[in-house]
Design a protein around this motif. Structure first.
Motif, PDB file in Angstrom:
ATOM      1  N   VAL A  90      14.404   8.465   7.915  1.00 55.22           N
ATOM      2  CA  VAL A  90      13.255   8.741   7.039  1.00 55.22           C
ATOM      3  C   VAL A  90      12.761   7.411   6.471  1.00 55.22           C
ATOM      4  O   VAL A  90      13.513   6.676   5.832  1.00 55.22           O
ATOM      5  N   SER A  91      11.506   7.113   6.716  1.00 56.30           N
ATOM      6  CA  SER A  91      10.944   5.819   6.347  1.00 56.30           C
ATOM      7  C   SER A  91      10.792   5.653   4.835  1.00 56.30           C
ATOM      8  O   SER A  91      10.443   6.587   4.120  1.00 56.30           O
ATOM      9  N   GLU A  92      11.016   4.419   4.362  1.00 53.21           N
ATOM     10  CA  GLU A  92      10.777   4.082   2.953  1.00 53.21           C
ATOM     11  C   GLU A  92       9.279   4.104   2.634  1.00 53.21           C
ATOM     12  O   GLU A  92       8.893   4.123   1.466  1.00 53.21           O
ATOM     13  N   LYS A  93       8.446   4.114   3.678  1.00 52.01           N
ATOM     14  CA  LYS A  93       6.996   4.168   3.468  1.00 52.01           C
ATOM     15  C   LYS A  93       6.595   5.485   2.798  1.00 52.01           C
ATOM     16  O   LYS A  93       5.516   5.591   2.238  1.00 52.01           O
ATOM     17  N   ARG A  94       7.474   6.479   2.857  1.00 49.22           N
ATOM     18  CA  ARG A  94       7.174   7.791   2.264  1.00 49.22           C
ATOM     19  C   ARG A  94       7.538   7.878   0.779  1.00 49.22           C
ATOM     20  O   ARG A  94       7.276   8.896   0.135  1.00 49.22           O
ATOM     21  N   SER A  95       8.184   6.857   0.245  1.00 53.69           N
ATOM     22  CA  SER A  95       8.645   6.914  -1.151  1.00 53.69           C
ATOM     23  C   SER A  95       7.453   6.854  -2.112  1.00 53.69           C
ATOM     24  O   SER A  95       6.355   6.425  -1.744  1.00 53.69           O
ATOM     25  N   ASN A  96       7.685   7.265  -3.348  1.00 53.22           N
ATOM     26  CA  ASN A  96       6.615   7.248  -4.357  1.00 53.22           C
ATOM     27  C   ASN A  96       6.001   5.857  -4.557  1.00 53.22           C
ATOM     28  O   ASN A  96       4.783   5.727  -4.628  1.00 53.22           O
ATOM     29  N   PRO A  97       6.819   4.786  -4.643  1.00 50.30           N
ATOM     30  CA  PRO A  97       6.209   3.466  -4.854  1.00 50.30           C
ATOM     31  C   PRO A  97       5.397   2.969  -3.646  1.00 50.30           C
ATOM     32  O   PRO A  97       4.534   2.106  -3.802  1.00 50.30           O
ATOM     33  N   ASN A  98       5.692   3.490  -2.445  1.00 49.00           N
ATOM     34  CA  ASN A  98       5.063   2.955  -1.230  1.00 49.00           C
ATOM     35  C   ASN A  98       3.966   3.829  -0.623  1.00 49.00           C
ATOM     36  O   ASN A  98       3.052   3.325   0.013  1.00 49.00           O
ATOM     37  N   ARG A  99       4.063   5.131  -0.829  1.00 45.43           N
ATOM     38  CA  ARG A  99       3.124   6.060  -0.194  1.00 45.43           C
ATOM     39  C   ARG A  99       1.682   5.789  -0.647  1.00 45.43           C
ATOM     40  O   ARG A  99       1.415   5.674  -1.832  1.00 45.43           O
ATOM     41  N   ASN A 100       0.759   5.676   0.305  1.00 49.83           N
ATOM     42  CA  ASN A 100      -0.653   5.373   0.014  1.00 49.83           C
ATOM     43  C   ASN A 100      -0.821   4.075  -0.779  1.00 49.83           C
ATOM     44  O   ASN A 100      -1.825   3.893  -1.463  1.00 49.83           O
ATOM     45  N   SER A 101       0.164   3.208  -0.710  1.00 48.70           N
ATOM     46  CA  SER A 101       0.135   2.048  -1.603  1.00 48.70           C
ATOM     47  C   SER A 101       0.625   0.772  -0.910  1.00 48.70           C
ATOM     48  O   SER A 101      -0.063  -0.243  -0.926  1.00 48.70           O
ATOM     49  N   ALA A 102       1.824   0.809  -0.321  1.00 50.36           N
ATOM     50  CA  ALA A 102       2.324  -0.376   0.395  1.00 50.36           C
ATOM     51  C   ALA A 102       1.425  -0.615   1.605  1.00 50.36           C
ATOM     52  O   ALA A 102       1.030   0.322   2.292  1.00 50.36           O
ATOM     53  N   ARG A 103       1.084  -1.870   1.836  1.00 45.32           N
ATOM     54  CA  ARG A 103       0.193  -2.189   2.953  1.00 45.32           C
ATOM     55  C   ARG A 103       0.494  -3.586   3.474  1.00 45.32           C
ATOM     56  O   ARG A 103       1.313  -4.301   2.896  1.00 45.32           O
ATOM     57  N   GLY A 104      -0.165  -3.937   4.591  1.00 41.27           N
ATOM     58  CA  GLY A 104       0.097  -5.246   5.197  1.00 41.27           C
ATOM     59  C   GLY A 104       0.982  -5.137   6.432  1.00 41.27           C
ATOM     60  O   GLY A 104       1.327  -6.144   7.057  1.00 41.27           O
ATOM     61  N   PHE A 105       1.342  -3.902   6.794  1.00 44.39           N
ATOM     62  CA  PHE A 105       2.242  -3.696   7.940  1.00 44.39           C
ATOM     63  C   PHE A 105       1.647  -4.252   9.238  1.00 44.39           C
ATOM     64  O   PHE A 105       2.359  -4.799  10.070  1.00 44.39           O
ATOM     65  N   GLU A 106       0.320  -4.110   9.404  1.00 46.30           N
ATOM     66  CA  GLU A 106      -0.326  -4.580  10.637  1.00 46.30           C
ATOM     67  C   GLU A 106      -0.272  -6.111  10.731  1.00 46.30           C
ATOM     68  O   GLU A 106      -0.192  -6.666  11.828  1.00 46.30           O
ATOM     69  N   VAL A 107      -0.322  -6.774   9.571  1.00 51.08           N
ATOM     70  CA  VAL A 107      -0.238  -8.241   9.573  1.00 51.08           C
ATOM     71  C   VAL A 107       1.151  -8.667  10.046  1.00 51.08           C
ATOM     72  O   VAL A 107       1.299  -9.586  10.868  1.00 51.08           O
ATOM     73  N   ILE A 108       2.185  -7.991   9.544  1.00 49.64           N
ATOM     74  CA  ILE A 108       3.562  -8.289   9.973  1.00 49.64           C
ATOM     75  C   ILE A 108       3.692  -8.036  11.482  1.00 49.64           C
ATOM     76  O   ILE A 108       4.307  -8.824  12.205  1.00 49.64           O
ATOM     77  N   ASP A 109       3.099  -6.932  11.955  1.00 52.11           N
ATOM     78  CA  ASP A 109       3.130  -6.616  13.401  1.00 52.11           C
ATOM     79  C   ASP A 109       2.513  -7.759  14.220  1.00 52.11           C
ATOM     80  O   ASP A 109       3.030  -8.142  15.263  1.00 52.11           O
ATOM     81  N   GLU A 110       1.379  -8.260  13.720  1.00 49.94           N
ATOM     82  CA  GLU A 110       0.677  -9.323  14.459  1.00 49.94           C
ATOM     83  C   GLU A 110       1.506 -10.609  14.508  1.00 49.94           C
ATOM     84  O   GLU A 110       1.577 -11.285  15.540  1.00 49.94           O
ATOM     85  N   ILE A 111       2.145 -10.930  13.377  1.00 41.85           N
ATOM     86  CA  ILE A 111       3.010 -12.119  13.332  1.00 41.85           C
ATOM     87  C   ILE A 111       4.178 -11.936  14.303  1.00 41.85           C
ATOM     88  O   ILE A 111       4.507 -12.825  15.091  1.00 41.85           O
ATOM     89  N   LYS A 112       4.792 -10.764  14.254  1.00 40.81           N
ATOM     90  CA  LYS A 112       5.957 -10.486  15.104  1.00 40.81           C
ATOM     91  C   LYS A 112       5.587 -10.597  16.576  1.00 40.81           C
ATOM     92  O   LYS A 112       6.316 -11.194  17.380  1.00 40.81           O
TER      93      LYS A 112
END
Length: 331
Positions: A90-112
């Motif tokens: 179960v992803s941490e992206k679903r947690s209250n602090p992160n849901r609809n809020s944490a972002r920038g994942f695509e930038v990390i993907d591009e760097i990787k």
């Protein structure tokens, strides 16, 4: 004044810990030269993708700093926040602090993706996040620091850790301080790292209670400047508009500086978790005053505290793995 000088000296002594190396109980070290031979262009690649992303959207700088913070407070700095949900995880992206809020994942993907072409399965997603947080800070006018490297990536995530460990906008001062102390961080780190709110945005849903019902008595938060509160109410109604965005620092929202602390002293901190640094604790109030007075002092401590935070329980040696794709564990 004497008290401020005394506090400054005490804090300076507190901060003579070495910065470049992190030791953990498993005998693994983090050190800045970790990729010098295995992937010499690693830092240059991270910097160029981050620069492109921040040029495209200034808000991304704050998002990448926050991603590193939200990762490190859950199981340590191990890139667990990047994992997507699967059948067994179960992803941490679903947690209250992160849901609809944490972002920038695509930038990390591009760097990787760029790093996998340059030096396959060498640079960890956890190290990418630590470097991206530093580069983001520098790009918007903040301090630089040497990033110790050598973290490895986790093979799991913790939804409960994400829900429980990350400070929330409506937490009391004591709860926030306790959450920092559990990670080995102190009140100096708490105030300095809160200064990252000099950039970025927050959603109406995160501070609405301050405008209408701070203590459950249908009264606004009396520690919020009333003219500022009126401006906020215009775009953050009692109901609806949850996702409406507001600058955390309305004075210089895209520049990394100490105006955040000056706002707090004028009772114009956006989040309750910002304003309590001034209203609920004498030591944190003194620190806010110091940083409001000296941008240089704030920058110096922010850099130290970011290194310290980046050293929370890293996976090193043979623990964890180097993910090929930051969103999933290796097959």
């Amino acid at each position: 004044m004497a008290k401020s000088i005394y506090l400054f000296l005490a804090l300076t002594l507190l901060d003579f810990a070495p910065l470049c190396f992190s030791h953990n109980s498993y005998g693994g070290y983090l050190y800045p030269q970790f990729y010098d031979r295995s992937c010499p262009r690693a830092q240059e690649i991270v910097r160029s993708v981050v620069a492109k992303s921040v040029a495209k959207e200034a808000r991304m700088a704050a998002s990448l700093v926050r991603l590193h913070f939200h990762d490190c407070f859950v199981k340590g700095c191990d890139a667990s926040i990047l994992l997507d949900s699967t059948g067994s995880l179960v992803s941490e992206k679903r947690s209250n602090p992160n849901r609809n809020s944490a972002r920038g994942f695509e930038v990390i993907d591009e760097i990787k993706s760029a790093l996998e072409k340059e030096c396959p399965q060498t640079v960890s997603c956890a190290d990418i996040m630590a470097l991206a947080a530093r580069d983001s800070t520098v790009l918007v006018g903040g301090p630089s620091w040497v990033v110790p490297l050598g973290r490895r990536d986790s093979k799991g995530a913790s939804l409960s850790g994400s829900n429980n460990n990350i400070p929330a906008p409506n937490n009391t001062f004591q709860t926030i301080l306790t959450k920092f102390k559990l990670q080995g961080l102190d009140i100096v780190d708490l105030v300095a790292l809160s200064g990252s709110h000099t950039i970025g945005n927050s959603r109406c849903a995160s501070f609405r209670q301050r405008l209408y019902n701070q203590s459950g008595n249908s009264q606004p938060d009396f520690t919020l400047d009333q003219s500022y509160a009126a401006q906020l109410r215009a775009r953050c109604p009692r109901s609806g508009g949850d996702q409406n965005l507001f600058f955390l620092d309305f004075v210089s929202p895209t520049k990394f500086d100490n105006s955040y602390f000056k706002n707090l002293l004028s009772f114009k901190g956006l989040l309750s978790s910002d304003q309590v640094l001034v209203t609920k604790n004498q030591a944190s109030l003194e620190l806010v005053k110091m940083y409001a007075e000296s941008n240089e002092l704030f920058f110096e401590q922010f850099a130290k505290s970011m290194v310290k935070m980046g050293n929370i329980s890293p996976l090193t040696g043979s623990r964890g793995e180097i993910r090929k794709n930051c969103r999933r564990i290796n097959a």
